[in-house]
Enzyme design. Structure first.
Site, PDB file in Angstrom:
ATOM      1  CB  CYS A 105      86.083  -2.865  86.853  1.00  0.00           C
ATOM      2  SG  CYS A 105      84.480  -3.658  86.975  1.00  0.00           S
TER       3      CYS A 105
ATOM      4  CB  CYS B 293      86.309  -6.510  86.490  1.00  0.00           C
ATOM      5  SG  CYS B 293      85.299  -5.521  85.367  1.00  0.00           S
TER       6      CYS B 293
END
Length: 139
Positions: A58, A61
């Site tokens: 991600c 993230c």
């Protein structure tokens, strides 16, 4: 702000999330037992837990991970946990994770607040508000 929708994929065997995601005082959760142990420790010590449900693939993230680590070093009266949604799929599902990153703010195992997405200002605002609500632990 940015977030990733959880996707089903085979786990990479050369995962490097330990280095990228769990620096500072962030504790990497790899088992349900470790989660329970840290929550019990936080309960004993009267600490608020901030749990970051994240994924190594991600992008948002990865962007917010260093900031999350910084927060863990600044707000030592709180416990910062990191859960890789791909490594603990069933556990993450039990928390109804729809997108990553998702941050839960917990007191004695109960949810105080939640933030979905890599929104640094909002994450900081929530951390500061919770920290300020605990006058005995003010930094």
């Amino acid at each position: 702000m940015g977030n990733c929708v959880a996707k089903s994929q085979a786990k990479d065997s050369d995962s490097d999330h330990d280095v990228e995601f769990a620096g500072g005082k962030v504790k990497l959760i790899t088992t349900k037992e470790a989660w329970d142990q840290y929550l019990e420790e936080a309960r004993r010590d009267g600490k608020i837990v901030i749990a970051n449900f994240s994924a190594t693939w991600c992008g948002p993230c990865k962007v917010i991970a260093p900031y999350y680590c910084e927060l863990s070093e600044k707000y030592t009266s709180m416990m910062f946990l990191l859960v890789d949604v791909d490594e603990l799929t069933e556990f993450s599902t039990s928390w109804d994770i729809k997108a990553t990153p998702t941050f839960f703010f917990l007191k004695e195992g109960q949810q105080l607040d939640k933030l979905v997405g890599a929104n640094k200002p909002e994450l900081q605002k929530k951390v500061v508000a919770i920290n300020d609500s605990l006058p005995e632990y003010k930094q």
